[in-house]
Design a protein around this motif. Structure first.
Motif, PDB file in Angstrom:
ATOM      1  N   ILE A 291       0.535   0.961  -6.828  1.00 22.02           N
ATOM      2  CA  ILE A 291       1.631   1.309  -5.905  1.00 22.02           C
ATOM      3  C   ILE A 291       2.123   0.051  -5.195  1.00 22.02           C
ATOM      4  N   ASP A 292       3.417  -0.025  -4.995  1.00 24.35           N
ATOM      5  CA  ASP A 292       4.031  -1.166  -4.301  1.00 24.35           C
ATOM      6  C   ASP A 292       3.369  -1.363  -2.935  1.00 24.35           C
ATOM      7  N   ARG A 293       2.882  -2.576  -2.683  1.00 23.85           N
ATOM      8  CA  ARG A 293       2.173  -2.847  -1.425  1.00 23.85           C
ATOM      9  C   ARG A 293       3.090  -2.686  -0.216  1.00 23.85           C
ATOM     10  N   ASP A 294       4.389  -2.882  -0.406  1.00 22.35           N
ATOM     11  CA  ASP A 294       5.313  -2.692   0.715  1.00 22.35           C
ATOM     12  C   ASP A 294       5.299  -1.239   1.191  1.00 22.35           C
ATOM     13  N   LEU A 295       5.201  -0.319   0.222  1.00 28.29           N
ATOM     14  CA  LEU A 295       5.135   1.092   0.599  1.00 28.29           C
ATOM     15  C   LEU A 295       3.850   1.395   1.363  1.00 28.29           C
ATOM     16  N   VAL A 296       2.763   0.770   0.939  1.00 37.51           N
ATOM     17  CA  VAL A 296       1.490   0.959   1.646  1.00 37.51           C
ATOM     18  C   VAL A 296       1.592   0.422   3.066  1.00 37.51           C
ATOM     19  N   ASN A 297       2.226  -0.733   3.226  1.00 41.42           N
ATOM     20  CA  ASN A 297       2.390  -1.310   4.566  1.00 41.42           C
ATOM     21  C   ASN A 297       3.265  -0.430   5.450  1.00 41.42           C
ATOM     22  N   VAL A 298       4.314   0.173   4.848  1.00 41.98           N
ATOM     23  CA  VAL A 298       5.172   1.085   5.615  1.00 41.98           C
ATOM     24  C   VAL A 298       4.368   2.281   6.104  1.00 41.98           C
ATOM     25  N   SER A 299       3.482   2.802   5.244  1.00 36.70           N
ATOM     26  CA  SER A 299       2.666   3.952   5.652  1.00 36.70           C
ATOM     27  C   SER A 299       1.755   3.590   6.811  1.00 36.70           C
ATOM     28  N   LYS A 300       1.290   2.328   6.842  1.00 38.35           N
ATOM     29  CA  LYS A 300       0.455   1.897   7.969  1.00 38.35           C
ATOM     30  C   LYS A 300       1.277   1.774   9.242  1.00 38.35           C
ATOM     31  N   VAL A 301       2.502   1.247   9.100  1.00 36.11           N
ATOM     32  CA  VAL A 301       3.378   1.108  10.268  1.00 36.11           C
ATOM     33  C   VAL A 301       3.716   2.471  10.846  1.00 36.11           C
TER      34      VAL A 301
ATOM     35  N   SER B 121      -1.037  10.011   8.264  1.00 39.63           N
ATOM     36  CA  SER B 121      -2.390  10.519   8.038  1.00 39.63           C
ATOM     37  C   SER B 121      -2.751  10.329   6.567  1.00 39.63           C
ATOM     38  N   THR B 122      -4.041  10.415   6.257  1.00 39.42           N
ATOM     39  CA  THR B 122      -4.478  10.232   4.874  1.00 39.42           C
ATOM     40  C   THR B 122      -3.841  11.254   3.950  1.00 39.42           C
ATOM     41  N   TRP B 123      -3.783  12.514   4.385  1.00 33.74           N
ATOM     42  CA  TRP B 123      -3.203  13.576   3.565  1.00 33.74           C
ATOM     43  C   TRP B 123      -1.715  13.336   3.310  1.00 33.74           C
ATOM     44  N   THR B 124      -0.983  12.950   4.374  1.00 34.57           N
ATOM     45  CA  THR B 124       0.446  12.674   4.218  1.00 34.57           C
ATOM     46  C   THR B 124       0.663  11.479   3.299  1.00 34.57           C
ATOM     47  N   LYS B 125      -0.166  10.468   3.448  1.00 36.15           N
ATOM     48  CA  LYS B 125      -0.050   9.286   2.602  1.00 36.15           C
ATOM     49  C   LYS B 125      -0.254   9.632   1.129  1.00 36.15           C
ATOM     50  N   ILE B 126      -1.239  10.492   0.857  1.00 35.81           N
ATOM     51  CA  ILE B 126      -1.530  10.864  -0.528  1.00 35.81           C
ATOM     52  C   ILE B 126      -0.406  11.721  -1.108  1.00 35.81           C
ATOM     53  N   THR B 127       0.047  12.737  -0.348  1.00 35.17           N
ATOM     54  CA  THR B 127       1.026  13.681  -0.878  1.00 35.17           C
ATOM     55  C   THR B 127       2.441  13.118  -0.915  1.00 35.17           C
TER      56      THR B 127
END
Length: 361
Positions: A253-263, A267-273
């Motif tokens: 997965i694009d690391r930028d998207l992961v960073n946006v999810s951190k910003v 939640s873990t569930w929202t991030k996964i779904t």
């Protein structure tokens, strides 16, 4: 100069518009034709829409003519060479003998279905008579216990492989997500995956048989022991491609998207779904297609040894039978297994395309 009739212009414009709409529909349908293995329909429809028949004819030849020619050459070579190969049961059956056995197996199925219908008719008549005589306490209903016919054995195998595949999917997808999101989880799972992935179903089967026999002691449960043994063996052999491809899809997965999810402090569930699954879906489905294919191959060996009344048991019984028609019937089963495997793959590809299309809208 000849004046052009406005009505003629309008009709020409209307025909051009209808043709453009037809071509647009053909283009949209082409993607699904390819998914279903019917890509040769597209050039036929384009000829009907007014395209150059010569150009589309070359496309039809490539997509339909060449495969049909290859099949015809295969059947011709089979018919010519089969009588020359002698076995303990006689010569290898040719296409005509194998096709004859298809008719025999279907006739057997119809006769058995008629016997079952007659059995239930007699049972219903007997029970109705007992009720009319005031002996309702003596009414009994029994299931018909005739031999399983070939279509029913096909259905048993399909049910078994899907049951094992679904269990494997429920286990494999969460484990793959864990491995993709966490380097620690990936490091922990990787050696186990590498060890168990190449294990043959013939090695798993005795272990599964003993475990199921020890834990599933009921005799009137929803599933028979042979069904569970076959399905669990399918699960153990087929879940690895899904784990590996899910982990790969999640990890890529694009690391930028992961960073946006951190910003956004998802939640873990929202991030996964909302992030992980939509992005990793193509590779997850690739793993599922591979797992279903592996499961279908494994199933036949599992059913042979577990004696689950499916295609594997049919092949084993015919091999043990040793009649003059046994070899032709085994070859019917071989083609059945191959065709069903192709249909299962196309089905998974269609589901993958549907989900991917919905996800990209």
């Amino acid at each position: 100069m000849t004046a052009i009739d406005p009505e003629t212009l309008a009709q020409s414009a209307a025909r051009a518009e209808r043709r453009a709409v037809f071509h647009a529909r053909i283009t949209r349908a082409d993607g699904w034709f390819k998914v279903l293995g019917l890509a040769w329909l597209t050039p036929m429809l384009r000829i009907a829409a007014g395209d150059d028949p010569k150009a589309q004819g070359r496309e039809i030849w490539q997509l339909l003519g060449v495969p049909l020619l290859a099949i015809a050459l295969f059947l011709g070579a089979w018919a010519a060479l089969a009588p020359k190969v002698q076995t303990s049961l006689g010569a290898i059956p040719g296409p005509a003998q194998v096709w004859d056995q298809v008719g025999v197996l279907w006739a057997d199925h119809q006769r058995e279905a008629q016997k079952a219908a007659d059995f239930y008719s007699r049972q219903d008549a007997r029970n109705a008579k007992l009720i009319a005589e005031g002996k309702a306490d003596k009414v009994k209903s029994r299931d018909y216990t005739g031999k399983p016919t070939y279509p029913l054995q096909i259905w048993t195998s399909i049910k078994t492989v899907f049951f094992g595949f679904l269990i494997g999917t429920v286990i494999a997808v969460p484990l793959g997500i864990m491995a993709g999101l966490s380097k620690t989880a990936n490091a922990a799972m990787n050696p186990l995956i590498q060890i168990f992935k190449p294990v043959s179903p013939l090695a798993w089967l005795p272990i599964v048989t003993m475990v199921v026999s020890a834990l599933y002691t009921t005799t009137d449960g929803m599933f028979s022991k042979s069904f569970l043994i076959s399905a669990i063996t399918v699960t153990l052999c087929s879940l690895w491609p899904t784990i590996i491809n899910t982990a790969l899809g999640v990890a890529s997965i694009d690391r930028d998207l992961v960073n946006v999810s951190k910003v956004l402090k998802m939640s873990t569930w929202t991030k996964i779904t909302k992030l992980v699954l939509p992005s990793a879906l193509p590779l997850i489905f690739t793993g599922l297609r591979l797992s279903l294919g592996v499961g279908w191959m494994v199933l036949i060996a599992a059913e042979m040894l577990a004696q689950n009344p499916g295609l594997g048991k049919f092949v084993w019984d015919e091999f043990q039978n040793g009649s003059s028609d046994s070899l032709a019937r085994i070859m019917v089963a071989v083609f059945t297994i191959g065709i069903i495997g192709f249909v299962l793959d196309r089905m998974m590809f269609a589901i993958q395309s549907l989900f991917t299309f919905s996800n990209n809208r």
